[in-house]
Design a protein around this motif. Structure first.
Motif, PDB file in Angstrom:
ATOM      1  N   GLU A  29       0.842  -1.197   0.000  1.00 55.02           N
ATOM      2  CA  GLU A  29       0.000   0.000   0.000  1.00 55.02           C
ATOM      3  C   GLU A  29       0.874   1.243   0.000  1.00 55.02           C
ATOM      4  OE1 GLU A  29      -2.706   2.050   3.320  1.00 55.02           O
ATOM      5  OE2 GLU A  29      -3.382   0.033   2.767  1.00 55.02           O
ATOM      6  N   VAL A  30       0.583   2.196  -0.916  1.00 57.53           N
ATOM      7  CA  VAL A  30       1.397   3.405  -1.005  1.00 57.53           C
ATOM      8  C   VAL A  30       0.618   4.695  -0.776  1.00 57.53           C
ATOM      9  CG1 VAL A  30       3.223   2.439  -2.449  1.00 57.53           C
ATOM     10  CG2 VAL A  30       1.216   3.408  -3.538  1.00 57.53           C
ATOM     11  N   PHE A  31      -0.722   4.676  -0.955  1.00 54.65           N
ATOM     12  CA  PHE A  31      -1.474   5.925  -0.816  1.00 54.65           C
ATOM     13  C   PHE A  31      -2.965   5.636  -0.713  1.00 54.65           C
ATOM     14  CE2 PHE A  31      -3.330   9.911  -2.597  1.00 54.65           C
ATOM     15  CZ  PHE A  31      -2.776  10.805  -1.701  1.00 54.65           C
ATOM     16  N   LYS A  32      -3.660   6.403   0.134  1.00 56.93           N
ATOM     17  CA  LYS A  32      -5.117   6.337   0.249  1.00 56.93           C
ATOM     18  C   LYS A  32      -5.681   7.694  -0.109  1.00 56.93           C
ATOM     19  CE  LYS A  32      -5.395   2.939   3.950  1.00 56.93           C
ATOM     20  NZ  LYS A  32      -5.946   2.641   5.272  1.00 56.93           N
ATOM     21  N   SER A  33      -6.862   7.701  -0.745  1.00 56.10           N
ATOM     22  CA  SER A  33      -7.429   8.972  -1.171  1.00 56.10           C
ATOM     23  C   SER A  33      -8.939   8.868  -1.341  1.00 56.10           C
ATOM     24  CB  SER A  33      -6.804   9.383  -2.508  1.00 56.10           C
ATOM     25  OG  SER A  33      -7.362  10.583  -2.967  1.00 56.10           O
ATOM     26  N   TRP A  34      -9.616  10.008  -1.222  1.00 53.63           N
ATOM     27  CA  TRP A  34     -11.009  10.125  -1.628  1.00 53.63           C
ATOM     28  C   TRP A  34     -11.001  10.411  -3.113  1.00 53.63           C
ATOM     29  CZ3 TRP A  34     -14.670   8.533   1.465  1.00 53.63           C
ATOM     30  CH2 TRP A  34     -14.431   8.527   2.850  1.00 53.63           C
ATOM     31  N   ALA A  35     -12.029   9.941  -3.822  1.00 52.03           N
ATOM     32  CA  ALA A  35     -12.036  10.067  -5.277  1.00 52.03           C
ATOM     33  C   ALA A  35     -13.447  10.248  -5.822  1.00 52.03           C
ATOM     34  CB  ALA A  35     -11.421   8.823  -5.902  1.00 52.03           C
ATOM     35  N   GLU A  36     -13.491  10.838  -7.001  1.00 53.04           N
ATOM     36  CA  GLU A  36     -14.715  10.876  -7.794  1.00 53.04           C
ATOM     37  C   GLU A  36     -14.551   9.816  -8.877  1.00 53.04           C
ATOM     38  OE1 GLU A  36     -16.965  13.824 -10.968  1.00 53.04           O
ATOM     39  OE2 GLU A  36     -15.304  14.595  -9.784  1.00 53.04           O
ATOM     40  N   ILE A  37     -15.538   8.938  -9.025  1.00 52.36           N
ATOM     41  CA  ILE A  37     -15.443   7.834  -9.979  1.00 52.36           C
ATOM     42  C   ILE A  37     -16.563   7.953 -11.004  1.00 52.36           C
ATOM     43  CG2 ILE A  37     -15.564   5.328 -10.261  1.00 52.36           C
ATOM     44  CD1 ILE A  37     -14.438   5.083  -7.436  1.00 52.36           C
ATOM     45  N   TYR A  38     -16.200   7.770 -12.273  1.00 52.63           N
ATOM     46  CA  TYR A  38     -17.213   7.759 -13.325  1.00 52.63           C
ATOM     47  C   TYR A  38     -16.734   6.897 -14.488  1.00 52.63           C
ATOM     48  CZ  TYR A  38     -14.325  11.568 -15.268  1.00 52.63           C
ATOM     49  OH  TYR A  38     -13.284  12.324 -15.737  1.00 52.63           O
ATOM     50  N   GLU A  39     -17.642   6.629 -15.424  1.00 49.99           N
ATOM     51  CA  GLU A  39     -17.319   5.818 -16.594  1.00 49.99           C
ATOM     52  C   GLU A  39     -16.349   6.577 -17.506  1.00 49.99           C
ATOM     53  OE1 GLU A  39     -18.410   2.624 -17.369  1.00 49.99           O
ATOM     54  OE2 GLU A  39     -19.154   2.671 -15.313  1.00 49.99           O
ATOM     55  N   PRO A  40     -15.411   5.888 -18.139  1.00 48.82           N
ATOM     56  CA  PRO A  40     -14.446   6.557 -19.027  1.00 48.82           C
ATOM     57  C   PRO A  40     -15.125   7.143 -20.266  1.00 48.82           C
ATOM     58  CG  PRO A  40     -13.786   4.288 -18.592  1.00 48.82           C
ATOM     59  CD  PRO A  40     -15.139   4.471 -18.011  1.00 48.82           C
ATOM     60  N   SER A  41     -14.570   8.231 -20.743  1.00 49.00           N
ATOM     61  CA  SER A  41     -15.056   8.852 -21.973  1.00 49.00           C
ATOM     62  C   SER A  41     -14.442   8.137 -23.181  1.00 49.00           C
ATOM     63  CB  SER A  41     -14.661  10.326 -22.004  1.00 49.00           C
ATOM     64  OG  SER A  41     -13.254  10.454 -22.077  1.00 49.00           O
ATOM     65  N   THR A  42     -14.894   8.493 -24.362  1.00 47.46           N
ATOM     66  CA  THR A  42     -14.338   7.926 -25.597  1.00 47.46           C
ATOM     67  C   THR A  42     -12.852   8.239 -25.704  1.00 47.46           C
ATOM     68  OG1 THR A  42     -16.474   8.225 -26.667  1.00 47.46           O
ATOM     69  CG2 THR A  42     -14.579   7.871 -28.107  1.00 47.46           C
ATOM     70  N   LYS A  43     -12.466   9.433 -25.306  1.00 52.48           N
ATOM     71  CA  LYS A  43     -11.052   9.833 -25.336  1.00 52.48           C
ATOM     72  C   LYS A  43     -10.228   8.960 -24.392  1.00 52.48           C
ATOM     73  CE  LYS A  43      -8.119  13.842 -24.563  1.00 52.48           C
ATOM     74  NZ  LYS A  43      -8.084  15.238 -24.124  1.00 52.48           N
ATOM     75  N   ASP A  44     -10.772   8.659 -23.193  1.00 53.14           N
ATOM     76  CA  ASP A  44     -10.071   7.787 -22.246  1.00 53.14           C
ATOM     77  C   ASP A  44      -9.864   6.395 -22.841  1.00 53.14           C
ATOM     78  OD1 ASP A  44     -10.041   9.845 -20.400  1.00 53.14           O
ATOM     79  OD2 ASP A  44     -11.824   9.145 -19.344  1.00 53.14           O
ATOM     80  N   PHE A  45     -10.866   5.879 -23.561  1.00 49.67           N
ATOM     81  CA  PHE A  45     -10.730   4.564 -24.201  1.00 49.67           C
ATOM     82  C   PHE A  45      -9.613   4.576 -25.234  1.00 49.67           C
ATOM     83  CE2 PHE A  45     -14.866   3.394 -22.485  1.00 49.67           C
ATOM     84  CZ  PHE A  45     -14.705   2.039 -22.271  1.00 49.67           C
ATOM     85  N   GLN A  46      -9.495   5.653 -25.990  1.00 43.85           N
ATOM     86  CA  GLN A  46      -8.470   5.747 -27.024  1.00 43.85           C
ATOM     87  C   GLN A  46      -7.079   5.890 -26.427  1.00 43.85           C
ATOM     88  OE1 GLN A  46      -9.899   9.033 -29.314  1.00 43.85           O
ATOM     89  NE2 GLN A  46     -11.305   7.783 -30.507  1.00 43.85           N
ATOM     90  N   ILE A  47      -6.925   6.763 -25.442  1.00 41.38           N
ATOM     91  CA  ILE A  47      -5.614   7.014 -24.834  1.00 41.38           C
ATOM     92  C   ILE A  47      -5.110   5.793 -24.082  1.00 41.38           C
ATOM     93  CG2 ILE A  47      -4.416   8.349 -23.049  1.00 41.38           C
ATOM     94  CD1 ILE A  47      -6.115  10.753 -23.921  1.00 41.38           C
ATOM     95  N   GLY A  48      -5.990   5.146 -23.317  1.00 44.28           N
ATOM     96  CA  GLY A  48      -5.574   4.017 -22.497  1.00 44.28           C
ATOM     97  C   GLY A  48      -5.635   2.679 -23.186  1.00 44.28           C
ATOM     98  N   SER A  49      -6.051   2.635 -24.459  1.00 44.57           N
ATOM     99  CA  SER A  49      -6.226   1.371 -25.182  1.00 44.57           C
ATOM    100  C   SER A  49      -7.043   0.386 -24.340  1.00 44.57           C
ATOM    101  CB  SER A  49      -4.874   0.764 -25.544  1.00 44.57           C
ATOM    102  OG  SER A  49      -4.154   1.630 -26.368  1.00 44.57           O
TER     103      SER A  49
END
Length: 109
Positions: A29-49
């Motif tokens: 374990e290296v870090f804990k955080s609060w986060a906002e989570i949502y579905e990836p956008s089309t751009k996220d799908f392209q960048i992250g393959s």
């Protein structure tokens, strides 16, 4: 600031390799955080393959530089909400604005 929408808790891990075969390592374990989570956008799908057959999410966390900067060698686990208990590989990391970082992940196999 997106603080009001950061309602889910996530934990980042560094994967360690301790042997000659895959899977012989562990997670630290290296870090804990609060986060906002949502579905990836089309751009996220392209960048992250990203693969559409797996669970993919986009996470927004506060920028904790220099304490912690996520990278593609890390994994994270969502501890609350709809994705509770699911482990994700980090596919891409990018700054969202001066105070937040966007992390795109796909479900760990």
């Amino acid at each position: 600031m997106r603080v009001n929408s950061m309602k889910d808790h996530i934990v980042f891990y560094k994967e360690t390799q301790q042997g000659p075969y895959p899977g012989m390592g562990g997670s630290t374990e290296v870090f804990k955080s609060w986060a906002e989570i949502y579905e990836p956008s089309t751009k996220d799908f392209q960048i992250g393959s990203l693969e559409t057959s797996k669970v993919n999410i986009t996470v927004i966390i506060r920028n904790a530089y220099p304490e912690f900067v996520p990278n593609v060698n890390n994994t994270f686990v969502v501890e609350t909400g709809m994705y509770q208990g699911i482990k994700f590989n980090i596919k891409s990391v990018s700054p969202k604005d001066a105070n937040t970082i966007k992390v795109v992940g796909t479900q760990w196999e």
